[in-house]
Enzyme design. Structure first.
Site, short mmCIF file in Angstrom:
data_model
loop_
_atom_site.label_atom_id
_atom_site.label_comp_id
_atom_site.label_asym_id
_atom_site.label_seq_id
_atom_site.Cartn_x
_atom_site.Cartn_y
_atom_site.Cartn_z
N LYS A 1 0.83 -1.21 0.00
CA LYS A 1 0.00 0.00 0.00
C LYS A 1 0.86 1.26 0.00
O LYS A 1 0.60 2.19 -0.76
CB LYS A 1 -0.94 0.01 1.22
CG LYS A 1 -1.93 -1.15 1.24
CD LYS A 1 -2.97 -0.98 2.35
CE LYS A 1 -2.42 -1.07 3.76
NZ LYS A 1 -1.93 -2.40 4.15
N ARG B 1 -10.12 0.47 8.86
CA ARG B 1 -9.74 -0.90 9.18
C ARG B 1 -10.86 -1.65 9.90
O ARG B 1 -10.69 -2.83 10.22
CB ARG B 1 -8.51 -0.90 10.08
CG ARG B 1 -7.17 -1.15 9.36
CD ARG B 1 -6.09 -1.00 10.41
NE ARG B 1 -4.86 -1.66 10.16
CZ ARG B 1 -3.77 -1.08 9.64
NH1 ARG B 1 -3.82 0.16 9.22
NH2 ARG B 1 -2.65 -1.74 9.55
N ARG C 1 11.19 -6.19 5.31
CA ARG C 1 11.05 -4.76 5.56
C ARG C 1 11.58 -4.41 6.95
O ARG C 1 12.22 -3.37 7.13
CB ARG C 1 9.58 -4.35 5.41
CG ARG C 1 9.33 -2.87 5.61
CD ARG C 1 7.92 -2.49 5.21
NE ARG C 1 6.95 -2.75 6.26
CZ ARG C 1 5.63 -2.56 6.12
NH1 ARG C 1 5.12 -2.16 4.97
NH2 ARG C 1 4.80 -2.80 7.11
N ARG D 1 11.10 -1.10 12.02
CA ARG D 1 9.77 -1.14 12.64
C ARG D 1 9.66 -2.38 13.51
O ARG D 1 9.76 -3.51 13.03
CB ARG D 1 8.70 -1.19 11.55
CG ARG D 1 8.18 0.17 11.17
CD ARG D 1 7.10 0.06 10.13
NE ARG D 1 5.88 -0.57 10.60
CZ ARG D 1 4.75 -0.59 9.92
NH1 ARG D 1 4.69 -0.01 8.74
NH2 ARG D 1 3.67 -1.17 10.41
N ARG E 1 -0.76 -9.42 13.19
CA ARG E 1 -1.31 -8.33 12.37
C ARG E 1 -2.11 -8.89 11.20
O ARG E 1 -3.15 -8.35 10.83
CB ARG E 1 -0.20 -7.40 11.89
CG ARG E 1 0.29 -6.48 13.01
CD ARG E 1 1.66 -5.93 12.74
NE ARG E 1 1.72 -5.09 11.57
CZ ARG E 1 2.80 -4.95 10.81
NH1 ARG E 1 3.89 -5.64 11.07
NH2 ARG E 1 2.77 -4.14 9.78
P1 AMP Z 1 0.29 0.26 9.30
O1 AMP Z 1 1.42 1.21 9.17
O2 AMP Z 1 -0.89 0.62 8.46
O3 AMP Z 1 0.73 -1.19 9.11
O4 AMP Z 1 -0.23 0.36 10.81
C1 AMP Z 1 0.61 0.03 11.90
C2 AMP Z 1 -0.22 -0.14 13.16
O5 AMP Z 1 -0.88 1.11 13.46
C3 AMP Z 1 -1.34 -1.15 13.07
O6 AMP Z 1 -0.87 -2.47 13.33
C4 AMP Z 1 -2.29 -0.64 14.15
O7 AMP Z 1 -1.79 -0.96 15.43
C5 AMP Z 1 -2.16 0.87 14.00
N1 AMP Z 1 -3.18 1.39 13.03
C6 AMP Z 1 -2.94 1.98 11.83
N2 AMP Z 1 -4.07 2.34 11.23
C7 AMP Z 1 -5.08 1.96 12.06
C8 AMP Z 1 -6.50 2.01 11.98
N3 AMP Z 1 -7.12 2.52 10.92
N4 AMP Z 1 -7.22 1.53 13.04
C9 AMP Z 1 -6.60 1.01 14.11
N5 AMP Z 1 -5.27 0.89 14.23
C10 AMP Z 1 -4.51 1.36 13.22
#
Ligand code: AMP
Length: 192
Positions: free
Chosen positions: A14, A89, A128, A134, A146
């Site tokens: 993404k 989400r 990654r 991260r 996740r």
């Molecule tokens: P990402 O960078 O999109 O993989 O997000 C990393 C982490 O941020 C996720 O595993 C969640 O803990 C949190 N997070 C990101 N976006 C959301 C969302 N829309 N709702 C809830 N938690 C989120």
């Protein structure tokens, strides 16, 4: 306004594709994960709260996430449109986004869902983690959690957009440019 939801499990690509779409369509990229990480770095109260969930690979509560998203949208006043990456989400997040955009006389035009199988996702995320640092990418059990959270809580959000004929599934494996062309083609179909 051209508002797009870029959807798919962690590791689907993404972020990579969002950057290219931003250039092509002159959009604002809004990644909720990036905003949370910036808050963690800045040691804000929101960052502290978000970290406690992110470290385990769980979702940050809807109420907190929705409020943060709305304030980020409000900051980008003259935007031509948004690419929402990592949001919504959950179905409550999708409903909140719909109501919020409606209050601004706009809407989501299309959800583009990148499809990648689970073994490939784990491989990409662990890789990654070696470069990005991260924490949630470096530990295989967190990575797998996740993906489970995605399957159990997030995948269903596709139905919300499918019911409005706004859902497009995109094969997410292959050359970056080829995937980008698939996404662009789907956008052209829904743009008008
Ligand atoms: P990402 O960078 O999109 O993989 O997000 C990393 C982490 O941020 C996720 O595993 C969640 O803990 C949190 N997070 C990101 N976006 C959301 C969302 N829309 N709702 C809830 N938690 C989120």
């Amino acid at each position: 306004m051209l508002n797009i939801v870029l959807f798919g499990p962690p590791g689907a690509g993404k972020g990579t594709q969002a950057a290219k779409l931003v250039d092509k369509y002159n959009l604002v990229h809004l990644s909720t994960g990036d905003v949370f990480r910036a808050n963690i770095k800045g040691e804000t109260a929101l960052g502290k709260l978000a970290k406690s969930y992110m470290d385990k690979g769980n979702l940050v509560p809807d109420e907190v996430t929705i409020k943060m998203l709305e304030s980020e949208v409000a900051k980008a006043k003259d935007a031509n449109g948004f690419i929402f990456d990592g949001f919504p989400r959950t179905t409550p997040q999708a409903k909140a986004l719909e109501a919020f955009l409606a209050s601004k006389n706009t809407e989501i035009k299309v959800m583009l869902a990148l499809k990648v199988d689970e073994d490939e996702l784990v491989k990409r995320l662990i890789n990654r983690g070696k470069d990005s640092g991260r924490a949630d990418d470096m530990d295989e059990s967190i990575v797998r959690n996740r993906i489970s959270v995605y399957n159990e809580q997030t995948a269903v959000v596709a139905d919300f957009y499918a019911a409005q004929n706004k859902f497009e599934s995109i094969h997410g494996v292959g050359e970056i440019e080829v995937i980008f062309d698939r996404l662009s083609e789907a956008i052209e179909k829904h743009k008008a």
